[in-house]
Design a protein around this motif. Structure first.
Motif, PDB file in Angstrom:
ATOM      1  N   GLY E 107       1.017  -1.467   0.015  1.00  0.00           N
ATOM      2  CA  GLY E 107       0.076  -0.255   0.554  1.00  0.00           C
ATOM      3  C   GLY E 107       1.329   1.210  -0.069  1.00  0.00           C
ATOM      4  O   GLY E 107       2.193   1.356   0.388  1.00  0.00           O
ATOM      5  N   ARG E 108       0.234   2.774  -0.484  1.00  0.00           N
ATOM      6  CA  ARG E 108       0.600   3.504  -0.144  1.00  0.00           C
ATOM      7  C   ARG E 108       1.479   4.337   0.690  1.00  0.00           C
ATOM      8  O   ARG E 108       2.759   4.726   0.974  1.00  0.00           O
ATOM      9  N   VAL E 168      -6.530   3.707  10.166  1.00  0.00           N
ATOM     10  CA  VAL E 168      -7.213   3.957   8.110  1.00  0.00           C
ATOM     11  C   VAL E 168      -8.015   5.278   7.768  1.00  0.00           C
ATOM     12  O   VAL E 168      -7.712   5.542   7.398  1.00  0.00           O
ATOM     13  N   ARG E 172      -4.618   7.232   7.347  1.00  0.00           N
ATOM     14  CA  ARG E 172      -5.369   7.635   5.579  1.00  0.00           C
ATOM     15  C   ARG E 172      -3.833   6.282   5.285  1.00  0.00           C
ATOM     16  O   ARG E 172      -3.316   6.142   4.544  1.00  0.00           O
ATOM     17  N   GLU E 174      -3.194   2.265   4.603  1.00  0.00           N
ATOM     18  CA  GLU E 174      -3.535   1.420   3.819  1.00  0.00           C
ATOM     19  C   GLU E 174      -3.066   0.300   4.429  1.00  0.00           C
ATOM     20  O   GLU E 174      -3.206  -1.050   3.805  1.00  0.00           O
ATOM     21  N   VAL E 175      -1.914   0.016   5.022  1.00  0.00           N
ATOM     22  CA  VAL E 175      -1.280  -1.220   5.387  1.00  0.00           C
ATOM     23  C   VAL E 175      -0.942  -1.316   7.162  1.00  0.00           C
ATOM     24  O   VAL E 175      -0.622  -0.103   7.389  1.00  0.00           O
ATOM     25  N   VAL E 196      -8.206  -3.946   5.801  1.00  0.00           N
ATOM     26  CA  VAL E 196      -6.358  -3.951   5.017  1.00  0.00           C
ATOM     27  C   VAL E 196      -5.614  -5.253   5.072  1.00  0.00           C
ATOM     28  O   VAL E 196      -5.375  -5.423   6.371  1.00  0.00           O
ATOM     29  N   PRO E 197      -4.348  -4.749   4.612  1.00  0.00           N
ATOM     30  CA  PRO E 197      -3.375  -5.636   4.781  1.00  0.00           C
ATOM     31  C   PRO E 197      -3.014  -6.157   6.191  1.00  0.00           C
ATOM     32  O   PRO E 197      -2.537  -4.324   6.466  1.00  0.00           O
TER      33      PRO E 197
END
Lengths: 240, 240, 240, 240, 240, 240
Positions: E107-108, E168, E172, E174-175, E196-197
């Motif tokens: 993820g970013r 999250v 923000r 993503e992981v 999310v992972p």
């Protein structure tokens, strides 16, 4: 040792307060000389006034007739320290930088509590240029104008303490810097409210200036702060 | 549309050169008004002179009697743009920033070639504060004082071109900015020597000022550049 | 002067809107040529579509039969500007960068208000690579898809204005950039709600492209944007 | 486990080399599937070709008829990884990032040795966006075009080793990354010349892709890499 | 292949848990050897204990009598990895860095959820020094001490999942990285709550260590991690 | 006021030198107490030894039987200051940070001249974590081992001065920091060779520690440097 402590505004009562605060930190044998600029604004709260203060402080120092060992520029977030360093060899200490450098020895991050919201960007810029921004958690404004600090100290201290609590809780500040020359003397209440160390720029600057003098250190003259080149000026210094 | 182009030093011939350069970039219908400050140094090459220029430029603009649509501060790396923005609503464009912002549209990185080594830190600081530093490959000095640009233009252009070649080859600059108001007119030779685009701050600033005016955009007054608060000044503005 | 204004999606009505918006900022004598790519998505809202748009815009420009003086890529946060710069010598202006560079002359920090949340990282990446991120206060999403801007403009403008107010109050933005080609024309209402200047990328890009052309500046060809080396392509350009 | 290893150019012999290199690092039971894009340039050495490769790789992967567990994009410094991540849930590994992430476990700083000077900015941009730039000592070019690596491997390895030695001695690199898919197999000689570990992106990517699959980890779909929204495309995918 | 997995605290049950978790990620043929330091604190939650752990882990590894292929330091945000790298040639993998490097492929941006608030700065420092901070969205604390993870796993997992949801939604991310060696095994519930992972540092480190060994890569010995110079020690190693 | 000045290595003669140097900067009434750790390496030149020193310094301070007002950790670039701050309320000053913070008041940038090349990364890491890196022009090594400073002081001073000249000329340093506890006393010659101010960390630290004590400032206990939580230790402190 003689240290000039130069106020950035033209309010004499504030110069007096700053001078008294400075004396509380001075070693025996150190003479604190508080100075008020001969021209400028009654309070400095923005770029126009700050640029004017920069040049007023420089002229004030240039025309001081006696020898001195160091200069403290007692304005928070103001322009001009670099110019003073060109004009002088003795150490020049800006209280914004003195407070931040001191705070960094006490905690992992610090916040500055200043007066008006419009002062925030000026302080952020000074910290960035001084290389002291990376551990700054936030610069926050209490919303009080500079001169209000003198007019209603009780309300002022509460507004500042309130904002300091937010800095500690929300921005994770571990140390608070009082972000105005005129805030000297409010530390105790802010410590009480926040439980973290509180640094006042004026007293911090006095100990740093004394330290530099004792260590025999002077401003580097090799590039950025080399003395001004000799040249013609038009209508300057202004007639007084 | 009327644009004030304010020199930062008090050398009238340089004001004239800057004005002429500005006119080469102006649209039909744009009136360029070159102004020389009423006080200050014959050339600005350091912080003391630059702080003085900041306030001199502000007073020059404040006392200009006619309406105008934009102001260009025609000094490279000087203090004061923020103060002008407080005083005015119309756009204010600093040539340091105009050149850099323009260069970024032409190549991935740019270098600035300025006069004396001591000007380098001032320019670096301005670019950092303006948010234009991350694609700056280097700020390099030709070693020539500002006034030398007028006295021996041929030697000046060679010294500058030489340094520009180093910026391209050693620092990987893809665009060159001429880092002094007085360098206007040297572009051609530097292009010839380096093979990369060369940006002159004065002409770049004219097109940016015109663009902002045409788009109806004015300075944000919400925080950093809010008008100065009304207050008492001591001995200022100085008697002229 | 002829400027190509290339939409990144294949919705012709949006190309038309962008073209009209561009014309409002063009000088007399400037011809605005709006172009729609021959292939690609009806709206670009993510990396897959944006990479496709990058190559579609390049092919669109390559196959344009007439001479032209500058190109504007009218997509917010899209890939591809670097490729266009390789293919051309004339100036290439991306509206994301045009808006940000313009905003920086008007205030100390700016925010971008875009459409969907998923566009935020794309815009942040472009600003970072362009060296325009350090004064970006935030990139915020209104939650509206691109095509919704056309379908219900009244609701769109309110959603965008709402988010702009948050950017000003919470993120300390002093200028707002409208973060979508299709938002052209919404400025007025956002100014009304926020009280800060609002920059539209399309019109900003027109004035920048015109300025670069007038100054005779072209893309640096020395390294990053050197023309592609001659080589064999398989199945490309695709048959049309 | 099946891993697609997608070349970015259309030179089949290079795909073959990359596939063989990948197999040297694969675990028993892992099937390496080397793929050549159906369209694009014979070698990718700049933004235009790289943007085209981005979309060609995506189409190649989208049209692959069998299930697979991970994808490796085998181009150094190329665009497109973000788009692939939107299209897929299985892990996507770019060899630029794989090499850098691996190098960071082996030394405090790493340098990348790539082919042409014009590839340097592309690689720098990818590392910056990937959050892998802060320990990158330098990206250096050997001056050899991509296809030269196949035509004269002996000369290629010496040119690369030479530049690697400079990275170690002048830039203080502690690890070297081979910055081109086609450099696979040159590691040994570079280790010999520099005395530091040498990372090849293709083999590093294979182990990372395998690891992610074994750990059951897939791409986050919550924001940046959410699947493309359903929408109309014009003339795409192109007829083949 | 034999990999030492060294706990940083002296709680044997936690070493056992970590060892079991490591084995779930190990390839056939890989032997996981969990080790507990001979001295130090029962849990590491601050700098004093972490510095002690650093040296305890080193002594533990130095006195391990059999050959081994890699070492994993299984503490989150702890000091000492650099010292281990000096002492050894085989790869050394810190779980803090393993988790972050792995997360960046998925993820970013990623967030770390750790135990106590006081662990946050230690983790931030490690990520900064490792060059893995720029895509870290936040490091958040669940407020649970390390040993509580063993005592009440159900409550622990809820507190961690709660904080992960905040990361999250508000930061923000993503992981999510599980920021404590003892959190191994909680992934499933956090995935369920956040969508999310979720990366566990211990298992990520096992795959990275295996990968480095398979690729034949060892620690660079050229500068930062050169073997200690031969010298006299006083009272060390301590008698055991 | 009593200040503990703790050497990081076990060479008593170096402790003596450091103590004498410290006394030259102490105010009347300040008692300097030089301490040598009970265990560790004869000189600290790398991470293994530095981690050991960190814990040795902590144990040395913990077992000091008398009250004291501040602690100076007299090693350049060593680990452990954060741990000491947890254990104590009184100010803790690391000489690396003291030198840098002092140098920043004297010039726009500073360089550190240290002993061996392998010490460079340790010093860079400490400056980065301390928020003092942005104005660091370079950290350079003279190539001399620590103990060589005692064995051949004349050669040492020349090697250091030589490197200092390079820092000033090539890296644009305006101030030099002597980057080793054992370099105390070499300042004069380096000033002579470079013409810039030279800061010795030990004396700088003494004035800072005294200043903090005089201002009544102590370490913030709110988060990062909160006292260690009560817990069980295995085999520690080690029997002495």
């Amino acid at each position: 040792m003689r240290i000039l402590v130069v106020n950035v505004n033209t309010t004499d009562s504030m110069t007096k307060t700053i001078g008294e605060q400075a004396r509380t930190a001075a070693s025996p044998g150190t003479q604190i000389v508080p100075l008020t600029p001969a021209f400028g604004a009654e309070s400095v709260e923005g770029n126009y006034e700050s640029h004017l203060a920069a040049i007023a402080v420089m002229e004030t120092v240039r025309s001081y007739p006696e020898p001195f060992d160091a200069v403290i520029q007692a304005g928070y977030g103001e322009h001009g320290r670099e110019g003073l360093q060109e004009l002088l060899s003795v150490p020049v200490v800006d209280i914004t930088e003195a407070a931040a450098a001191t705070a960094q020895f006490l905690g992992r991050s610090y916040s500055v509590i200043t007066t008006l919201d419009r002062a925030v960007p000026l302080i952020e810029d000074r910290l960035l240029l001084a290389g002291l921004a990376s551990r700054c958690a936030s610069v926050r404004a209490s919303g009080l104008p500079v001169l209000e600090l003198e007019r209603d100290p009780a309300a002022a201290v509460e507004a500042i303490a309130e904002e300091a609590v937010r800095a500690v809780e929300q921005d994770r500040a571990e140390v608070i810097c009082l972000g105005c020359g005129g805030m000297s003397g409010l530390s105790e209440r802010v410590v009480e409210r926040t439980g973290v160390p509180v640094v006042d720029g004026v007293t911090a600057a006095v100990t740093i200036a004394e330290s530099l003098v004792r260590l025999g250190l002077t401003t580097s003259k090799i590039r950025t702060y080399a003395p001004p080149r000799p040249k013609q000026f038009r209508a300057w210094p202004m007639p007084v």
